[in-house]
Design an enzyme around this catalytic site. Structure first.
Site, PDB file in Angstrom:
ATOM      1  N   ASP A  52     -66.223   2.977   8.702  1.00  0.00           N
ATOM      2  CA  ASP A  52     -65.273   4.037   9.024  1.00  0.00           C
ATOM      3  C   ASP A  52     -65.905   5.354   8.597  1.00  0.00           C
ATOM      4  O   ASP A  52     -67.018   5.400   8.069  1.00  0.00           O
ATOM      5  CB  ASP A  52     -63.905   3.793   8.389  1.00  0.00           C
ATOM      6  CG  ASP A  52     -63.876   4.047   6.900  1.00  0.00           C
ATOM      7  OD1 ASP A  52     -64.929   3.928   6.249  1.00  0.00           O
ATOM      8  OD2 ASP A  52     -62.795   4.354   6.366  1.00  0.00           O
ATOM      9  N   ASP A  62     -65.769   3.770   3.302  1.00  0.00           N
ATOM     10  CA  ASP A  62     -65.152   2.858   2.329  1.00  0.00           C
ATOM     11  C   ASP A  62     -64.655   1.576   2.999  1.00  0.00           C
ATOM     12  O   ASP A  62     -64.176   0.670   2.325  1.00  0.00           O
ATOM     13  CB  ASP A  62     -64.042   3.538   1.521  1.00  0.00           C
ATOM     14  CG  ASP A  62     -62.850   3.983   2.357  1.00  0.00           C
ATOM     15  OD1 ASP A  62     -62.908   3.875   3.603  1.00  0.00           O
ATOM     16  OD2 ASP A  62     -61.854   4.462   1.771  1.00  0.00           O
ATOM     17  N   SER A  77     -60.401   9.955   6.069  1.00  0.00           N
ATOM     18  CA  SER A  77     -60.691   8.560   6.400  1.00  0.00           C
ATOM     19  C   SER A  77     -60.697   8.315   7.910  1.00  0.00           C
ATOM     20  O   SER A  77     -61.452   8.925   8.636  1.00  0.00           O
ATOM     21  CB  SER A  77     -59.696   7.649   5.680  1.00  0.00           C
ATOM     22  OG  SER A  77     -60.100   6.304   5.739  1.00  0.00           O
TER      23      SER A  77
END
Length: 450
Positions: free
Chosen positions: A236, A240, A97
């Site tokens: 990002d 998500d 992430s």
């Protein structure tokens, strides 16, 4: 053995906390635990270590006797959507992430497309502990075929969620963060008629999250200044999350998105109990403005899985985080940055309103400052006694300062940091209190460790 699972799956620096051997064991343990016979879906982001971890996981899955489908580089939300759509047994996303490029992670989803429960994590952990062999890293990465048809199904679902609305006449700039959104964001917006410009759009795993994306809005603001557009969206790394910028450079964060989208659903009378789900990071200005129009805001701990649990418990239809992680009923409550950006664009077109004016109609956020206290140790590896003392110290600090402002302190679940959020009515007060709290808290934590 220390638990390999954090607040959002498995996360760590490649070849340190997250090794080829561990990834193999995760693949083997997952395959061995699943009762459903259908394949496991696997995707990854653009990180350089993604290929080798993909090979490790698939080798482990093969050893367990299960089959897999490789989706290749894709947005994280494509995995849970396709698991449910195609009736697959499980899914894995290889991504860390918003963490730096040297990190990677493994997120596991169940047959419903939801992140696995703590009970399921414990089952995998137990099997990994029983798998004692150390797996050697192969000298050559074997390319795996990717299933492009499934990716097309995911893309089609995003277009269908527009309810026939197009984006013709809108100029939009996208920052795809050198990550997963590079696979499809530009094409989707263009297919809907938008005039699209994209920055940071190469699949460069060494640049992800480096001065770009939803955690660094400077490149998008610069692009909007150099080439005026109606709005911009910054994703990002695994797509998500998303943060928006209007034509004047004002930020549309997750709180604003929830307020504006929630108000639309409220007016359509499809927002259950006028309820929105957010976290302790949600701005107080957002909460007060939402209550003023008859809404209810329910706060959870930080993390999309806690938001999802509350959505399920309260039967809500919309929730999310200030960071731009928005969960809606449209796609089974999986955070999807591209879907969110499309919905915001759709409402602007449908209402014939520019994002700047729409944003002005939401709320004035309270001054808020988030500071990271860097640690030279991993909290999860401390003794139980030390962890309890740190938790108690954090609790005491929050109580001590609560009469002057809103303070929320929490250890990061993915990095060696303690995050300190301070919120008050003036910037001066926020800055002075933030500095005071972080300095004093750092000293107290060092006393505990030393």
């Amino acid at each position: 053995m220390q638990s390999i699972f954090g607040t959002d799956g498995i996360r760590g620096r490649f070849n340190e906390e997250l090794t080829y051997s561990l990834a193999y064991k995760v693949g083997y343990a997952l395959g061995s635990t699943l009762k459903k016979k259908s394949p496991i879906l696997i995707g990854r982001d653009t990180r350089i270590s993604g290929d080798i971890l993909l090979q490790a996981i698939t080798q482990g899955i093969n050893e367990s006797g299960k089959k897999f489908i490789n989706l290749g580089i894709c947005p994280t939300p494509a995995i849970p959507f396709l698991i449910k759509k195609e009736n697959l047994s499980s899914g894995i996303m290889i991504s860390a992430s918003h963490n730096p490029p040297e990190y990677n992670g493994i997120k596991i989803f169940d047959h419903n497309g939801q992140k696995i429960t703590r009970y399921f994590e414990n089952k995998i952990q137990k099997l990994i502990e029983e798998t004692n062999q150390n797996i050697s890293v192969p000298t050559k990465v074997i390319p795996l075929n990717t299933n492009k048809n499934l990716m097309d199904i995911y893309i089609k679902s995003l277009v269908q969620a527009m309810d026939g609305e197009n984006l013709s006449g809108l100029k939009i700039i996208l920052d795809t963060c050198y990550g997963s959104a590079t696979t499809c964001a530009k094409e989707i917006f263009q297919s809907l008629g938008a005039d699209v410009r994209v920055i940071n759009n190469s699949k460069n795993g060494s640049k992800i999250n480096m001065n770009c994306g939803s955690t660094n809005l400077a490149p998008l603001k610069k692009a909007l200044k150099e080439s005026p557009a109606d709005m911009g969206f910054s994703f990002d790394e695994d797509a998500d999350r998303v943060i928006g910028i209007d034509s004047k450079g004002n930020v549309l964060d997750g709180d604003h998105i929830l307020f504006l989208w929630g108000r639309e659903l409220m007016e359509q009378k499809i927002l259950t109990n006028n309820l929105l789900i957010s976290t302790q990071m949600a701005n107080l200005g957002f909460e007060k403005a939402w209550k003023k129009i008859g809404g209810v805001l329910y706060r959870t701990d930080v993390g999309d899985k806690y938001v999802h649990e509350a959505i399920k418990e309260k039967r809500a239809v919309l929730g999310g985080e200030q960071s731009g992680h928005i969960l809606s009923k449209i796609n089974n409550f999986s955070g999807d940055g591209i879907l969110t950006a499309l919905q915001i664009s759709k409402y602007c077109k449908k209402k014939n309103i520019n994002l700047n004016d729409w944003l002005k109609s939401s709320f004035e956020p309270f001054p808020q400052k988030l500071t990271n206290i860097k640690l030279n140790f991993n909290i999860n590896k401390l003794s139980l006694k030390a962890k309890i003392l740190i938790d108690k110290t954090i609790e005491n600090f929050q109580a001590l300062y609560s009469h002057n402002c809103r303070v929320y302190i929490r250890p990061s679940g993915t990095e060696p940091l303690i995050r300190v959020l301070v919120e008050a009515k003036s910037h001066k007060k926020v800055n002075s209190l933030s500095s005071e709290i972080t300095n004093k808290l750092s000293l107290e934590i060092n006393k505990i460790i030393n």
